[in-house]
Design a protein around this motif. Structure first.
Motif, short mmCIF file in Angstrom:
data_model
loop_
_atom_site.label_atom_id
_atom_site.label_comp_id
_atom_site.label_asym_id
_atom_site.label_seq_id
_atom_site.Cartn_x
_atom_site.Cartn_y
_atom_site.Cartn_z
N LEU A 1 23.11 123.54 -60.75
CA LEU A 1 23.15 124.77 -60.60
C LEU A 1 22.11 125.83 -60.88
CD1 LEU A 1 26.89 125.01 -60.32
CD2 LEU A 1 25.47 125.52 -58.16
N VAL B 1 21.48 122.20 -53.49
CA VAL B 1 21.62 123.75 -53.45
C VAL B 1 20.56 124.59 -52.93
CG1 VAL B 1 21.75 125.99 -54.89
CG2 VAL B 1 22.99 123.76 -55.71
N LEU C 1 27.66 129.25 -49.21
CA LEU C 1 27.27 127.96 -49.33
C LEU C 1 28.58 127.14 -49.57
CD1 LEU C 1 25.16 126.99 -52.42
CD2 LEU C 1 27.10 125.92 -52.25
#
Length: 377
Positions: A121, A257, A336
């Motif tokens: 992340l 991501v 997301l």
């Protein structure tokens, strides 16, 4: 909306350093892991980014303040904003080294999963910092962009995003523009493979036009990948070859991501063809926006994506929101998570895309055979 010039000041100026919270979060995880006596403590960063931030976004709400045109030149040249993006990189690398050290020391299964998500992340969000830096003309910022991309091995993004995506955005030819009815899981292989192929074609063409082989240190893809190899080698020497597995897993999370963000930024949006058969110029209607203040601070206003595509050289502190831009119902962190669950995503987003085009799916960028959802009562 734009505030009157005489009354305007950057109310977000003291908030921008909060973007550094993201790479700083992993350093709070050891305290949590120690306090709980469990590897679950290493889930602090993913829980905060994907759980706490959406709640804060909802509570804090939107910010629609735009800087007046007269103050933009001073904002653009202010080094205060620039240094915040620079400082992200040492914090990013410090977090990577720390998580590698913990991995090499041995952790239980929950801890290992938390470490992978934590590093992934942070380095995935660092691609956004690379994105901000890579659009600038200054050589040092473009070089730093590739440094930020090195932990995810996604150096070709530097080429494809600037010279491919920005040219073809919101068209079927762009691998990074998701189509109406296309799930994230179908989009992922299309964009990962398509963007890599496109980047290599663009960079190969650039060198051949100059009469030289693309197999040169001046190839921006190869020298970016060389940074990734050098980084992995250095960490492998420092922490043992076992850390290479960790680096590969967190890189997979990191660039996934990025691609999830790509997925939601242009989902279903299409530039129409003009009388000459060419796509119309990119304008604020061709990107999804969100005015959620908290995520905009943490992501250097990436959510003001319409202005970024219309004016890619504008720095983050000068990006504006427009009434004509289609608006997401929540910030990127929330969207997301929705993207990972296709039925929920389509329930939330498909009718918004169709509404943007007056109910006509033919005007949207759709997957072949797309079936519009039935109207809800």
């Amino acid at each position: 909306m734009t505030t009157a010039v005489g009354a305007w000041r950057d109310a977000k100026r003291p908030l921008w350093p909060m973007a550094l919270v993201v790479p700083a979060l992993p350093f709070a995880a050891p305290l949590t892991a120690t306090a709980t006596g469990s590897g679950w403590g290493w889930w602090l960063t993913p829980v905060f980014i994907l759980g706490v931030i959406p709640v804060i976004d909802l509570l804090v709400g939107d910010d629609r303040d735009n800087p007046p045109d007269t103050v933009v030149p001073a904002l653009q040249t202010s080094r205060y904003y620039r240094w915040i993006t620079y400082l992200f990189l040492p914090a990013q690398y410090a977090a990577l080294v720390m998580t590698c050290a913990v991995w090499s020391g041995g952790v239980d299964l929950p801890g290992a999963a938390g470490l992978v998500l934590t590093a992934g992340l942070v380095n995935g969000i660092a691609i956004n910092t690379a994105h901000e830096l890579g659009h600038k003309r200054e050589a040092v910022e473009r070089w730093l962009s590739r440094v930020a991309l090195a932990p995810t091995g996604y150096g070709h993004f530097f080429v494809e995003h600037n010279r491919g995506h920005h040219v073809r955005v919101a068209t079927p030819e762009d691998p990074a523009s998701a189509r109406l009815g296309e799930s994230y899981w179908r989009f992922w292989p299309r964009t990962v493979i398509g963007s890599l192929r496109s980047a290599w074609r663009l960079e190969t063409s650039r060198h051949r036009l100059r009469g030289r082989s693309p197999w040169t240190w001046r190839n921006d893809i190869l020298n970016s990948w060389a940074m990734s190899v050098a980084l992995a080698a250095a960490l492998g020497v420092a922490f043992g070859p076992g850390v290479l597995i960790f680096l590969a897993l967190q890189a997979l999370v990191g660039f996934s991501v990025l691609e999830a963000v790509n997925y939601l930024e242009h989902y279903g949006l299409l530039r129409q063809r003009n009388a000459a058969g060419r796509y119309e110029k990119v304008d604020p209607r061709h990107s999804w926006n969100s005015d959620r203040l908290t995520t905009n601070i943490l992501l250097f206003q990436l959510q003001r994506h319409s202005d970024h595509h219309a004016n890619p050289l504008r720095r983050y502190q000068t990006l504006r929101t427009f009434d004509v831009s289609p608006q997401l119902p929540a910030g990127y962190a929330t969207m997301l998570l929705l993207a990972l669950v296709p039925p929920l995503w389509r329930r939330v987003m498909d009718h918004r895309v169709l509404a943007h085009y007056g109910g006509d799916p033919a005007r949207a960028n759709t997957v072949p055979g797309y079936q519009a959802p039935s109207p809800t009562r």
